[in-house]
Design a protein around this motif. Structure first.
Motif, PDB file in Angstrom:
ATOM      1  N   ARG A 426      40.371  53.587  49.697  1.00  0.00           N
ATOM      2  CA  ARG A 426      40.533  53.947  48.276  1.00  0.00           C
ATOM      3  C   ARG A 426      40.148  52.750  47.391  1.00  0.00           C
ATOM      4  O   ARG A 426      39.493  52.900  46.366  1.00  0.00           O
ATOM      5  N   GLY A 427      40.561  51.538  47.824  1.00  0.00           N
ATOM      6  CA  GLY A 427      40.220  50.319  47.077  1.00  0.00           C
ATOM      7  C   GLY A 427      38.719  50.117  46.993  1.00  0.00           C
ATOM      8  O   GLY A 427      38.168  49.815  45.926  1.00  0.00           O
ATOM      9  N   ARG A 428      38.036  50.298  48.132  1.00  0.00           N
ATOM     10  CA  ARG A 428      36.559  50.161  48.168  1.00  0.00           C
ATOM     11  C   ARG A 428      35.905  51.165  47.225  1.00  0.00           C
ATOM     12  O   ARG A 428      34.966  50.851  46.502  1.00  0.00           O
ATOM     13  N   ARG A 435      36.229  51.016  38.707  1.00  0.00           N
ATOM     14  CA  ARG A 435      37.511  51.368  38.093  1.00  0.00           C
ATOM     15  C   ARG A 435      38.634  50.603  38.780  1.00  0.00           C
ATOM     16  O   ARG A 435      38.527  50.236  39.952  1.00  0.00           O
ATOM     17  N   ALA A 436      39.718  50.363  38.038  1.00  0.00           N
ATOM     18  CA  ALA A 436      40.878  49.677  38.610  1.00  0.00           C
ATOM     19  C   ALA A 436      41.964  50.700  38.922  1.00  0.00           C
ATOM     20  O   ALA A 436      42.096  51.706  38.229  1.00  0.00           O
ATOM     21  N   GLU A 437      42.745  50.414  39.971  1.00  0.00           N
ATOM     22  CA  GLU A 437      43.829  51.319  40.353  1.00  0.00           C
ATOM     23  C   GLU A 437      44.993  51.168  39.378  1.00  0.00           C
ATOM     24  O   GLU A 437      45.349  50.051  38.992  1.00  0.00           O
ATOM     25  N   ASP A 438      45.561  52.279  38.977  1.00  0.00           N
ATOM     26  CA  ASP A 438      46.715  52.252  38.077  1.00  0.00           C
ATOM     27  C   ASP A 438      47.962  51.834  38.867  1.00  0.00           C
ATOM     28  O   ASP A 438      48.331  52.494  39.840  1.00  0.00           O
ATOM     29  N   PRO A 439      48.621  50.721  38.461  1.00  0.00           N
ATOM     30  CA  PRO A 439      49.797  50.256  39.232  1.00  0.00           C
ATOM     31  C   PRO A 439      50.929  51.281  39.260  1.00  0.00           C
ATOM     32  O   PRO A 439      51.739  51.291  40.194  1.00  0.00           O
ATOM     33  N   ALA A 440      51.003  52.149  38.239  1.00  0.00           N
ATOM     34  CA  ALA A 440      52.076  53.160  38.199  1.00  0.00           C
ATOM     35  C   ALA A 440      51.766  54.364  39.088  1.00  0.00           C
ATOM     36  O   ALA A 440      52.636  55.179  39.393  1.00  0.00           O
ATOM     37  N   ASP A 441      50.505  54.463  39.528  1.00  0.00           N
ATOM     38  CA  ASP A 441      50.047  55.563  40.396  1.00  0.00           C
ATOM     39  C   ASP A 441      50.661  55.386  41.786  1.00  0.00           C
ATOM     40  O   ASP A 441      51.038  54.272  42.164  1.00  0.00           O
ATOM     41  N   PHE A 443      49.172  55.364  44.589  1.00  0.00           N
ATOM     42  CA  PHE A 443      48.326  54.448  45.373  1.00  0.00           C
ATOM     43  C   PHE A 443      48.653  53.001  45.004  1.00  0.00           C
ATOM     44  O   PHE A 443      48.770  52.125  45.867  1.00  0.00           O
ATOM     45  N   GLY A 444      48.820  52.753  43.669  1.00  0.00           N
ATOM     46  CA  GLY A 444      49.139  51.400  43.191  1.00  0.00           C
ATOM     47  C   GLY A 444      50.485  50.922  43.704  1.00  0.00           C
ATOM     48  O   GLY A 444      50.634  49.775  44.138  1.00  0.00           O
ATOM     49  N   LYS A 445      51.491  51.823  43.685  1.00  0.00           N
ATOM     50  CA  LYS A 445      52.835  51.470  44.151  1.00  0.00           C
ATOM     51  C   LYS A 445      52.838  51.107  45.632  1.00  0.00           C
ATOM     52  O   LYS A 445      53.414  50.103  46.051  1.00  0.00           O
ATOM     53  N   LEU A 446      52.176  51.950  46.446  1.00  0.00           N
ATOM     54  CA  LEU A 446      52.115  51.684  47.895  1.00  0.00           C
ATOM     55  C   LEU A 446      51.373  50.384  48.178  1.00  0.00           C
ATOM     56  O   LEU A 446      51.712  49.637  49.088  1.00  0.00           O
ATOM     57  N   ARG A 447      50.351  50.121  47.373  1.00  0.00           N
ATOM     58  CA  ARG A 447      49.549  48.898  47.533  1.00  0.00           C
ATOM     59  C   ARG A 447      50.454  47.682  47.342  1.00  0.00           C
ATOM     60  O   ARG A 447      50.374  46.696  48.084  1.00  0.00           O
ATOM     61  N   GLN A 448      51.330  47.740  46.309  1.00  0.00           N
ATOM     62  CA  GLN A 448      52.243  46.624  46.038  1.00  0.00           C
ATOM     63  C   GLN A 448      53.264  46.483  47.163  1.00  0.00           C
ATOM     64  O   GLN A 448      53.616  45.371  47.566  1.00  0.00           O
ATOM     65  N   GLU A 449      53.725  47.616  47.699  1.00  0.00           N
ATOM     66  CA  GLU A 449      54.706  47.590  48.802  1.00  0.00           C
ATOM     67  C   GLU A 449      54.121  46.936  50.050  1.00  0.00           C
ATOM     68  O   GLU A 449      54.762  46.113  50.705  1.00  0.00           O
TER      69      GLU A 449
END
Length: 482
Positions: A426-428, A435-441, A443-449
């Motif tokens: 998804r990042g690629r 486009r940048a991933e929305d941190p509140a999305d 995908f963004g939340k799981l990425r931070q985890e």
């Protein structure tokens, strides 16, 4: 009053009503002519599928064309208004309703539905296949009901169309899985849809009709194979393999033949389509014959016996792109990938050829079946196949390739595997799209985890999955006949 000299034809047999109670049967090849006399006035006669059926005001006589001396005779309760023959059964419509009989004269079923009126049942509103019956519901003409001939029970959900249906026709070739129905609606548009077992993916899914063309005057299936003939916009159009719309609709135009038919005038009707001959009746009553190529008929015969090597030889001999396209789709429908590979190469379909080669490399049978379901535009069926086989990574990878990110992540989280793979891909994708991933999305939340994802670890995991799939019991590379 009654029309005398009424003629019905079937292959080499011509049947004519000579007098009100006399029918003459003429075999053109055997130069045999036989007169059949009846006690009462002949009301209806029909010939086809090796039988001649004659109804008088009181009786029905069923003759085998091999032996006209010993007919099956049974009494009729009501006068027969209309009848239609098929391979195993015949349909009779009288003032009471519909009756399905065998050629021994045994009544098999009486299909009914709520609000059925027998006076609306005729050649346009009723169609008979080998084991199915399609009827336009006159209470709601947008609906076509499908019945089983042997039991008279309705099969699945009716076909629902957006406009009123004026004509319906069922193919007779193949088994129940090949059953298809063509409908012409009020706008004169021609649609084809699968019927019964052949209907869409998912439980009780109603098939979506596929539009073949517009301005259609008439359409008839071939009696011997799966070809479909139609008169559209002053042209005679023949689809050599209409099943193409459910296998690979990109090739619809490559598998059809059309020729000018301006001499047919206004509102022509196709009487029948036997073998390679289409018989058309003009509005002034004149009958015209039109021939189509004999090679698709030969190809059907070879393919039905699974002689794929001979099918390739036939196409090489004929050197016709239309025939190659038909073979490619037939091979795909039967999962014969090596034949499809040769056929796609012959018609310069490079992308499709590469996809066939990629499918052949897949070690598991379920994996190959899922990719073929994707080719047919049935991703739900492909997902079901892979999940039932326990091929979780292949299913997640399929959704990633289809850009179904939400479903890919849902499967990864549910099965607690390859969440990092989905997020890395998804990042690629997001970077490639700028486009940048929305941190509140999600995908963004799981990425931070998960924190930083190591691509090398993910690649190693993917490689491990491939090895695991290849070492499954029964997993082996594609071979002929698998």
């Amino acid at each position: 009053g009654q029309v005398l000299d009424r003629r019905e034809e079937w292959q080499n047999i011509s049947v004519m009503l000579k007098e009100t109670n006399k029918v003459v049967v003429h075999d053109i090849l055997g130069e045999m002519e036989e007169e059949l006399d009846f006690r009462d006035r002949v009301i209806n006669l029909s010939v086809g599928y090796g039988h001649l059926v004659v109804t008088t005001s009181l009786q029905c006589c069923i003759y085998s064309l091999q032996n006209l001396n010993t007919p099956h005779i049974f009494d009729l309760k009501e006068t027969v208004n209309y009848m239609q023959l098929s391979d195993k059964y015949m349909l009779m419509v009288d003032t009471v309703g519909m009756q399905v009989y065998t050629y021994e004269g045994r009544s098999v079923a009486a299909p009914k539905f709520q609000g059925m009126r027998s006076e609306t049942l005729n050649g346009s509103t009723v169609a008979m296949g080998a084991e199915t019956l399609a009827v336009i519901d006159h209470a709601d003409p947008k609906m076509v009901r499908i019945f089983e001939c042997a039991t008279g029970k309705e099969m699945g959900k009716p076909i629902n169309h957006v406009l009123d249906v004026v004509s319906v026709s069922l193919n007779r070739w193949g088994n129940a899985a090949h059953r298809k129905c063509v409908i012409i609606d009020r706008n004169r548009d021609l649609y084809v849809c699968p019927v019964g077992q052949a209907a869409g993916s998912g439980k009780d899914a109603a098939p979506a009709p596929f539009k073949l063309g517009a301005m259609c005057d008439a359409a008839v299936w071939n009696t011997e194979n799966d070809m479909l003939a139609a008169i559209m916009d002053g042209k005679l159009v023949v689809w050599y393999y209409p099943n193409v719309v459910f296998v690979d609709r990109d090739l619809v135009h490559k598998t059809k033949f059309s020729k000018e038919a301006s001499d047919l005038g206004k509102d022509p009707q196709i009487l029948h389509f036997h073998g390679t001959t289409v018989t058309v009746r003009r509005s002034d009553g004149a009958q015209l014959m039109s021939a189509v190529s004999p090679y698709p008929t030969a190809l059907y015969g070879i393919v039905s016996r699974n002689m794929w090597e001979q099918a390739i030889q036939l196409c090489r001999y004929v050197k016709d792109a239309t025939l190659w396209a038909c073979l490619a789709v037939m091979a795909l429908a039967d999962k014969e990938l090596s034949t499809a590979e040769v056929a796609f190469a012959a018609i310069d379909e490079v992308a499709k050829l590469q996809y066939v080669l990629a499918i052949k490399e897949i070690p598991s049978v379920e994996g190959r079946n899922a990719e073929l379901a994707l080719w047919r535009r049935r991703p739900d069926e492909a997902e079901q196949t892979l999940l039932q086989a326990g091929l979780i990574y292949r299913c997640i990878d399929m959704h990633i390739r289809l850009f179904h990110w939400d479903r890919a992540l849902e499967l990864a989280v549910h099965h607690k595997t390859h969440v990092d793979t989905v997020l890395m891909m998804r990042g690629r994708y997001m970077r490639a799209m700028g486009r940048a991933e929305d941190p509140a999305d999600k995908f963004g939340k799981l990425r931070q985890e998960l924190g930083e994802i190591d691509p090398a670890k993910v690649e190693a995991k993917i490689e491990q999955e491939k090895v695991k799939e290849a070492s499954r019991p029964g997993a082996k590379p594609y071979q002929e006949g698998h």
